[in-house]
Write a protein that holds these residues in place. Sequence first.
Motif, PDB file in Angstrom:
ATOM      1  N   LEU B  37      -1.041   0.315   8.354  1.00 50.62           N
ATOM      2  CA  LEU B  37       0.032   1.016   7.636  1.00 50.62           C
ATOM      3  C   LEU B  37      -0.416   1.405   6.234  1.00 50.62           C
ATOM      4  O   LEU B  37      -0.138   2.517   5.765  1.00 50.62           O
ATOM      5  N   ALA B  38      -1.123   0.494   5.565  1.00 52.95           N
ATOM      6  CA  ALA B  38      -1.603   0.826   4.221  1.00 52.95           C
ATOM      7  C   ALA B  38      -2.576   2.004   4.294  1.00 52.95           C
ATOM      8  O   ALA B  38      -2.542   2.907   3.449  1.00 52.95           O
ATOM      9  N   PHE B  39      -3.412   2.010   5.325  1.00 53.83           N
ATOM     10  CA  PHE B  39      -4.384   3.096   5.480  1.00 53.83           C
ATOM     11  C   PHE B  39      -3.669   4.414   5.782  1.00 53.83           C
ATOM     12  O   PHE B  39      -4.008   5.472   5.215  1.00 53.83           O
ATOM     13  N   LEU B  40      -2.666   4.375   6.645  1.00 49.74           N
ATOM     14  CA  LEU B  40      -1.894   5.593   6.941  1.00 49.74           C
ATOM     15  C   LEU B  40      -1.217   6.127   5.688  1.00 49.74           C
ATOM     16  O   LEU B  40      -1.201   7.329   5.418  1.00 49.74           O
ATOM     17  N   ASN B  41      -0.652   5.187   4.921  1.00 52.56           N
ATOM     18  CA  ASN B  41       0.028   5.576   3.687  1.00 52.56           C
ATOM     19  C   ASN B  41      -0.962   6.228   2.724  1.00 52.56           C
ATOM     20  O   ASN B  41      -0.677   7.263   2.097  1.00 52.56           O
ATOM     21  N   PHE B  42      -2.158   5.646   2.651  1.00 53.15           N
ATOM     22  CA  PHE B  42      -3.204   6.194   1.799  1.00 53.15           C
ATOM     23  C   PHE B  42      -3.609   7.598   2.272  1.00 53.15           C
ATOM     24  O   PHE B  42      -3.733   8.534   1.466  1.00 53.15           O
ATOM     25  N   LEU B  43      -3.799   7.745   3.583  1.00 50.43           N
ATOM     26  CA  LEU B  43      -4.206   9.047   4.113  1.00 50.43           C
ATOM     27  C   LEU B  43      -3.144  10.103   3.824  1.00 50.43           C
ATOM     28  O   LEU B  43      -3.450  11.253   3.512  1.00 50.43           O
ATOM     29  N   ALA B  51       1.824  14.312   9.047  1.00 52.78           N
ATOM     30  CA  ALA B  51       1.627  13.581  10.301  1.00 52.78           C
ATOM     31  C   ALA B  51       1.363  12.101  10.030  1.00 52.78           C
ATOM     32  O   ALA B  51       1.821  11.232  10.774  1.00 52.78           O
ATOM     33  N   TYR B  52       0.628  11.818   8.932  1.00 56.80           N
ATOM     34  CA  TYR B  52       0.336  10.423   8.608  1.00 56.80           C
ATOM     35  C   TYR B  52       1.598   9.684   8.187  1.00 56.80           C
ATOM     36  O   TYR B  52       1.774   8.502   8.481  1.00 56.80           O
ATOM     37  N   LEU B  53       2.479  10.395   7.490  1.00 53.89           N
ATOM     38  CA  LEU B  53       3.736   9.761   7.096  1.00 53.89           C
ATOM     39  C   LEU B  53       4.589   9.463   8.323  1.00 53.89           C
ATOM     40  O   LEU B  53       5.214   8.409   8.432  1.00 53.89           O
ATOM     41  N   ARG B  54       4.592  10.418   9.257  1.00 52.15           N
ATOM     42  CA  ARG B  54       5.363  10.189  10.487  1.00 52.15           C
ATOM     43  C   ARG B  54       4.809   8.989  11.246  1.00 52.15           C
ATOM     44  O   ARG B  54       5.560   8.172  11.780  1.00 52.15           O
ATOM     45  N   LEU B  55       3.495   8.878  11.284  1.00 52.87           N
ATOM     46  CA  LEU B  55       2.901   7.717  11.940  1.00 52.87           C
ATOM     47  C   LEU B  55       3.242   6.427  11.196  1.00 52.87           C
ATOM     48  O   LEU B  55       3.508   5.392  11.807  1.00 52.87           O
ATOM     49  N   VAL B 132       1.705   1.141  -3.239  1.00 50.02           N
ATOM     50  CA  VAL B 132       1.282  -0.145  -3.816  1.00 50.02           C
ATOM     51  C   VAL B 132       1.956  -1.293  -3.073  1.00 50.02           C
ATOM     52  O   VAL B 132       1.313  -2.303  -2.728  1.00 50.02           O
ATOM     53  N   ALA B 133       3.251  -1.145  -2.794  1.00 48.29           N
ATOM     54  CA  ALA B 133       3.974  -2.198  -2.080  1.00 48.29           C
ATOM     55  C   ALA B 133       3.365  -2.426  -0.696  1.00 48.29           C
ATOM     56  O   ALA B 133       3.160  -3.573  -0.272  1.00 48.29           O
ATOM     57  N   THR B 134       3.050  -1.331  -0.008  1.00 49.53           N
ATOM     58  CA  THR B 134       2.438  -1.456   1.321  1.00 49.53           C
ATOM     59  C   THR B 134       1.097  -2.172   1.231  1.00 49.53           C
ATOM     60  O   THR B 134       0.775  -3.042   2.046  1.00 49.53           O
ATOM     61  N   LEU B 135       0.342  -1.810   0.205  1.00 48.12           N
ATOM     62  CA  LEU B 135      -0.966  -2.431   0.005  1.00 48.12           C
ATOM     63  C   LEU B 135      -0.820  -3.928  -0.275  1.00 48.12           C
ATOM     64  O   LEU B 135      -1.591  -4.753   0.228  1.00 48.12           O
ATOM     65  N   MET B 136       0.192  -4.272  -1.070  1.00 49.18           N
ATOM     66  CA  MET B 136       0.422  -5.686  -1.385  1.00 49.18           C
ATOM     67  C   MET B 136       0.731  -6.473  -0.113  1.00 49.18           C
ATOM     68  O   MET B 136       0.269  -7.605   0.065  1.00 49.18           O
ATOM     69  N   VAL B 137       1.540  -5.888   0.765  1.00 53.51           N
ATOM     70  CA  VAL B 137       1.867  -6.576   2.022  1.00 53.51           C
ATOM     71  C   VAL B 137       0.590  -6.778   2.836  1.00 53.51           C
ATOM     72  O   VAL B 137       0.328  -7.868   3.362  1.00 53.51           O
ATOM     73  N   ALA B 138      -0.233  -5.727   2.907  1.00 49.72           N
ATOM     74  CA  ALA B 138      -1.476  -5.832   3.687  1.00 49.72           C
ATOM     75  C   ALA B 138      -2.411  -6.882   3.092  1.00 49.72           C
ATOM     76  O   ALA B 138      -2.990  -7.711   3.813  1.00 49.72           O
TER      77      ALA B 138
END
Lengths: 334, 471
Positions: B37-43, B51-55, B132-138
């Motif tokens: 998820l962090a990678f998708l968010n980054f992409l 498309a990455y946001l939808r994923l 950042v929040a997504t990254l923190m969770v990861a």
Amino acid sequence: MVFDLPFIWAAIIAFAVLAYVVLDGFDLGIGILFPFFPEKHDRDVMTNSVAPVWDGNETWLVLGGGGLMAVFPLAYATIMPALYIPIILMLLGLVFRGVAFEFRWRTERWRPLWDFGFWIGSTVAAFTQGVALGALVQGIKIEGREYAGGWWDWLSLFSLLTGVAVVLGYALLGACWLNLKTSKGLQAKARQLAMASGVGTLAMIGVVSLWTPFINSVYFEHWFGWPTAFFSAFVPLLLAVCAFVLWHGLTTDKHLQPLLAALGLFVLSFVGIGISFYPYIVPGALTINQAAAPDSSLGFLLVGAVVLVPIILAYTGYAYWVFRGKIDPEEGYH
Amino acid sequence: MTFLGLSAEILARIQFAFTISFHFIFPAFSIGTAAFLAFLNFLYLWKKDAAYLRLFEYWKTIFAVTFGMGVVSGIVISYQFGTNWAVFSDRAGAVIGPLMGYEVLTAFFLEAGFLGIMLFGRKRVGENLHFVATLMVAIGTLISATWIISANSWMQTPAGYAIAENGQFVPANWWEIIFNPSFPYRLIHTVLAAFLTTAFSVGAVGAWHLLKDKTNRQARIMFSMAMWMAALVTPLQIAAGDAHGINTLEHQPAKIAAMEGHFETQKGAPLILFGIPNDTTETTDYAIEIPKLGSLILTHSLDGEIKGLKEWAKTDRPPALIPFITFRVMVGIGFLMLGLGLWSLWTRWRGKLYDNTWLHRAALVMGPSGFVAVLAGWHTTEVGRQPYTVYGLMRTSESLSNVDAPAVGASLIAFIVVYFVVFGAGIFYMLRLMLRTPGGDDGELEKGPVKAAGIHPGPAQGTPMGGDDGL
């Protein structure tokens, strides 16, 4: 030793337990109050009001339990077997409560089941936490380094009473939280429930407080012997002040004030328990020093706690800040 | 006192095996999914491709269900040490307790604190802080894995401790405790396993939707990403597993003997492919062997000596059958994963990645393989640690609480019933979420994804992204 590490850790564990009680208290309270709000719309708003924060709130329970094992392993190793059934029931209750946040959105047909699970899970968790507290106040039997009682020793009229007390107290916290986070009809109903559960909570605090000193002469001396009596005299006085502030807030349509007053009741009750227990961690059986892990363990974890707990409080506060204000039923962020 | 003829000890062992196996299904998936998820968010932020946001939104919902189940099943574990294994907690708590304490302080709070923002706070905090929040969770999931694997590894290969007069293990050197001999190997092996578990789940979901509509852009992206992971990470995992095995041979040779089904000590030991180890007769029956290969794999020499189980007294060795079987399940799946990864590389090179329906079918079948491999691997290492909780120092039979068998038995039944009902439903909901078509095309960039962003589609129900009413 410059610092009395066991004492510092007792304070940190106490803080973690208190943080758990007041934070997860209002989450669980919302679950306890579910039957009073049969409408789906109301229930959506209620769960949405805690959905972003409940997980963090519950983490304090893991810190309380895991931390106890780390710094007071002997207390952990004797309290858990003594409270076997209440602990298992609490864990199962928390399972039902925790999954309901997600599951009730994942199905139409079975939503009533998960709503029921949310209620029963929250109520059982609250009740068994109260029972566990009551059983601990009564004292547990230890021989050598092991629990030496049976697996039903926790059950007594007193522990059942403290169980009911915690359910009522959490209901009060939940109702005050809803009074803060919701509006219109839901809020009005929450205010009424806060009033009712507030009366119930105060009555319970009264009964338990009067009963406790007579369970064990140590408690009696702590409450009525000099110099602790000086402090214990203040606790009931401050309780009365909180009760008045709560009543005032609820009758004059204040939104935050009742929640703060209810938190005050919990903090004061907690201080009262502390006065009863100190210097014991398992009343009558183990002192803080007897149960403590070696200083090399306490010091190692203390470094982390001193640095990390303030950071945790900061970002937890930030998360609450992000989701501040009244819940907008149309926002649908859950 | 017994319960249904079983002692408190065996009931407590079954309870721990049951609750932790069920628990670990969820972190095994959420560690990899959080990183995904962090990678998708980054992409999405980098390429500005919706498309990455939808994923992200699609997998976020699945993650939320998993994570909740991981949290509640994990709390059970943190209290079960005390309820069932009090003597262990008393004696080892001063060493492994602080490791778990650090897990709570550095990981659990981090995950929980930012999870709410990750799931519900996108519009409130803006895209960058949300990332950042997504990254923190990861990062939190990885830190969590680090501490708990350290604690587990210390039980496998204890180091840096002293034993006090009252029998407690007391820390002597924290560095040696944390970085105990098996920790780096177990950590890498576990984290790669979690990544592969997610990769094969994502690959199966992508494959399923490609089989229905090979033009679906989201399905193509997730399938492609998953197959890259399968092709690149599986060889690393096999190498990590090999290194882990050699480390185990050095520190826990009895475990290796059980895994290999060797009762006799041999030079130039064969690799037993299949067979049935029998602890009573001390033979591995119906064995199909490849000469010398066992020594070659473990000692990297054709004539290396491999100790057999008979080197240890019967009371000091693990049961052979379970580690022998589960180890073969894990390794077998590992090579199937490698095969799929290589096949996908070949198909990709030929430009047929989204057209080869047999590849898609194979990826679909392999969807749950990571979970099976992870559970098989943990059963190998944990059963192989027997008869000890702290390897060589404290026996499982000495670790138990003073608790009656009926209490352990009744709670075991309660856990079994509740877990199958609750987590069974949860896994069903996850599968149903995976059946949703990962919809949306680039035309609806402006309104589509944001509208569908509600994890729990209240008003948006009935859109392709959400709604379960029809199911």
